[in-house]
Design a protein around this motif. Structure first.
Motif, PDB file in Angstrom:
ATOM      1  N   ASP A 113       0.844  -1.194   0.000  1.00  0.00           N
ATOM      2  CA  ASP A 113       0.000   0.000   0.000  1.00  0.00           C
ATOM      3  C   ASP A 113       0.882   1.247   0.000  1.00  0.00           C
ATOM      4  O   ASP A 113       2.095   1.163  -0.196  1.00  0.00           O
ATOM      5  CB  ASP A 113      -0.969  -0.020   1.187  1.00  0.00           C
ATOM      6  CG  ASP A 113      -0.261   0.034   2.535  1.00  0.00           C
ATOM      7  OD1 ASP A 113       0.965   0.323   2.583  1.00  0.00           O
ATOM      8  OD2 ASP A 113      -0.924  -0.199   3.566  1.00  0.00           O
ATOM      9  N   ASP A 114       0.288   2.395   0.234  1.00  0.00           N
ATOM     10  CA  ASP A 114       1.043   3.648   0.182  1.00  0.00           C
ATOM     11  C   ASP A 114       2.069   3.770   1.298  1.00  0.00           C
ATOM     12  O   ASP A 114       2.945   4.648   1.248  1.00  0.00           O
ATOM     13  CB  ASP A 114       0.082   4.846   0.246  1.00  0.00           C
ATOM     14  CG  ASP A 114      -0.742   4.978  -1.021  1.00  0.00           C
ATOM     15  OD1 ASP A 114      -0.341   4.403  -2.059  1.00  0.00           O
ATOM     16  OD2 ASP A 114      -1.788   5.660  -0.980  1.00  0.00           O
ATOM     17  N   ARG A 133       3.285  -1.341   3.186  1.00  0.00           N
ATOM     18  CA  ARG A 133       2.852  -2.529   3.928  1.00  0.00           C
ATOM     19  C   ARG A 133       2.408  -3.609   2.958  1.00  0.00           C
ATOM     20  O   ARG A 133       1.696  -3.341   1.989  1.00  0.00           O
ATOM     21  CB  ARG A 133       1.704  -2.177   4.881  1.00  0.00           C
ATOM     22  CG  ARG A 133       2.111  -1.222   5.989  1.00  0.00           C
ATOM     23  CD  ARG A 133       0.944  -0.834   6.862  1.00  0.00           C
ATOM     24  NE  ARG A 133      -0.065  -0.077   6.128  1.00  0.00           N
ATOM     25  CZ  ARG A 133      -0.924   0.771   6.671  1.00  0.00           C
ATOM     26  NH1 ARG A 133      -0.893   0.981   7.982  1.00  0.00           N
ATOM     27  NH2 ARG A 133      -1.798   1.414   5.932  1.00  0.00           N
ATOM     28  N   ARG A 163       4.878  -0.748  -7.366  1.00  0.00           N
ATOM     29  CA  ARG A 163       4.599   0.642  -7.018  1.00  0.00           C
ATOM     30  C   ARG A 163       5.763   1.516  -7.460  1.00  0.00           C
ATOM     31  O   ARG A 163       6.907   1.257  -7.110  1.00  0.00           O
ATOM     32  CB  ARG A 163       4.402   0.774  -5.503  1.00  0.00           C
ATOM     33  CG  ARG A 163       4.286   2.204  -4.984  1.00  0.00           C
ATOM     34  CD  ARG A 163       4.006   2.205  -3.491  1.00  0.00           C
ATOM     35  NE  ARG A 163       4.028   3.567  -2.967  1.00  0.00           N
ATOM     36  CZ  ARG A 163       4.872   4.008  -2.044  1.00  0.00           C
ATOM     37  NH1 ARG A 163       5.775   3.200  -1.539  1.00  0.00           N
ATOM     38  NH2 ARG A 163       4.826   5.245  -1.604  1.00  0.00           N
ATOM     39  N   SER A 198       0.745  -7.729   2.395  1.00  0.00           N
ATOM     40  CA  SER A 198      -0.447  -8.431   2.882  1.00  0.00           C
ATOM     41  C   SER A 198      -0.193  -9.177   4.187  1.00  0.00           C
ATOM     42  O   SER A 198      -1.124  -9.665   4.829  1.00  0.00           O
ATOM     43  CB  SER A 198      -0.930  -9.425   1.820  1.00  0.00           C
ATOM     44  OG  SER A 198       0.073 -10.402   1.558  1.00  0.00           O
TER      45      SER A 198
END
Length: 453
Positions: A400-401, A404, A419, A406
């Motif tokens: 994520d941003d 992090r 990303r 899963s």
């Protein structure tokens, strides 16, 4: 390196030629040059160059500091956002990032020399051994980091600033990752990558364990059980294959292996190179391999790319650099088969390509380029074991941003995640941001946050 073909040899040049060819691509500004270059900056409010920097360095501020004869203050500004600012000043594609966004382009079609100014300041600080950040008060937390590349090193340094202990596991003999093994030699001579690692480690609280590979010596589950958090900065270990006839012939090599071998060679004359070299690909790795093949004494070096000039991942600056060194770049050519003779490369057959309805297709027209060495630079892929059920997307780790993954208490950054761009500066940003996220998570869990020194 692969088995050598009959036309591949070392020692093609005189010793002085090797020294000259692999000297610094852009020597550091002297004081006068830095003052003149810094004077061109408008010191914009809400500067677009700062927005274009993945690590969000306050570029107008550090250039103003240089303009007032304060390079150490400029270095602190840079390192506060990018602790690997010295290498990034050398290898960042500034022409497509901060310098492309510079407002000087509008008036003069020439940006401020941001990258070279950044190098000027950071080099001075490193040469003087000036440390601007100190390890925070010990928190008792220990974080495992897999990969001693830009992402892992940046993460470890920021964690140390917060008082945490970082243990970095890396499969190679030296720390540095891409900076040590994947950068063209002429971009970072004089063992700069290791000097930067030493500078970063001087903060303390960082332990590097070399020769330790994920999936062989430990698993992600092992680390998650033994450490308070885990950061994965494992890069891209896989190299894409051509999948064509003749790929197994002597003289067919991976460009990334060639670049790494050359960077670690004590004597460049010992590195064998063909007389006629073909490099397949259109990215920075293709250009680095092609230029260095020429610098080693190859007589003919040709980059073949399956699409047009405007589609190449290598920047226009890098393409022009290759051309200036005598490299020929040919577009709209896709490899069909590698031609061999007596078990070694003799040439490569290529098919002309075209875009039709947005799709790349072969035209049916083919030709052969004579070659005794071929480098594959058609991209790398994520390759790792020991990750368990970690969520993946398009062959990379999902984050994520806040970097992090899963899996609880497991973070990731750099080229291994889906990303951002595959750039050193982006990896540094990921590592730094992941460290902040890890530190914040400890605070939320009840561990008091420690102020950064």
């Amino acid at each position: 390196m692969h088995r050598l073909g009959s036309g591949i040899a070392g020692g093609r040049l005189a010793p002085a030629e090797y020294e000259q060819n692999f000297s610094d691509l852009h020597p550091r500004f002297d004081k006068h040059e830095a003052l003149v270059a810094s004077d061109r900056c408008y010191f914009c409010h809400d500067a677009p160059c700062m927005t274009a920097c993945p690590t969000e360095i306050d570029i107008p501020l550090f250039i103003r500091q240089i303009s007032t004869a304060n390079p150490l203050g400029a270095a602190r500004t840079i390192f506060s956002q990018n602790i690997l600012g010295g290498m990034c000043a050398r290898v960042c594609p500034t022409e497509t990032l901060c310098e492309q966004a510079c407002v000087r382009n509008t008036a003069e079609d020439r940006p401020v020399d941001i990258g070279r100014l950044q190098r000027y300041a950071t080099d001075i600080a490193m040469e003087q051994g000036r440390q601007f950040f100190h390890r925070g008060a010990a928190t008792g937390k220990t974080i495992a980091i897999v990969g001693a590349g830009p992402a892992g090193l940046a993460c470890a340094h920021r964690l140390a600033m917060h008082g945490h202990t970082a243990v970095i596991f890396d499969a190679r003999e030296k720390a540095g990752g891409l900076n040590e093994y994947g950068i063209a030699t002429y971009k970072a001579p004089d063992d700069f990558a290791q000097k930067e690692v030493d500078y970063l480690l001087a903060i303390g609280g960082i332990d590097i364990r070399n020769g330790q590979a994920l999936g062989r010596d430990f698993s992600l589950q092992d680390l998650a059980a033994d450490y308070d958090a885990v950061f994965l900065g494992i890069g891209l270990a896989g190299v894409n294959g051509l999948g064509i006839e003749g790929e197994e012939l002597a003289g067919v090599d991976d460009a990334v292996d060639f670049i790494a071998y050359l960077r670690q060679a004590d004597n460049k004359a010992d590195v064998p190179i063909g007389r006629r070299v073909v490099v397949l690909g259109g990215g920075m790795t293709a250009v680095d391999a092609a230029v260095q093949a020429k610098l080693l004494g190859a007589e003919e070096v040709t980059i073949c790319y399956r699409r047009g000039k405007e589609h190449m991942n290598a920047s226009e600056f890098e393409q022009d650099l290759a051309a200036s060194k005598g490299v020929t770049i040919r577009h709209w050519l896709a490899p069909k088969r590698i031609v061999g003779k007596d078990g070694a490369v003799a040439g490569i057959e290529l098919e002309y390509t075209a875009l039709r309805d947005g799709h790349l297709v072969g035209t049916g027209e083919t030709g052969v380029i004579a070659a005794d060495q071929i480098f594959k630079a058609i991209g790398q892929s994520f390759k790792a074991s020991g990750l368990g059920a970690l969520a993946m997307e398009k062959g990379r780790i999902v984050v994520d941003d806040h970097c992090r993954t899963s899996m609880e208490r497991v973070y990731a950054g750099g080229d291994c995640v889906s990303r951002g761009e595959d750039l050193t500066v982006s990896a540094v940003a990921h590592g730094r941001d992941a460290a902040e996220a890890i530190h914040s998570a400890f605070a939320v869990a009840g561990q008091p946050a420690v102020a950064v020194a």
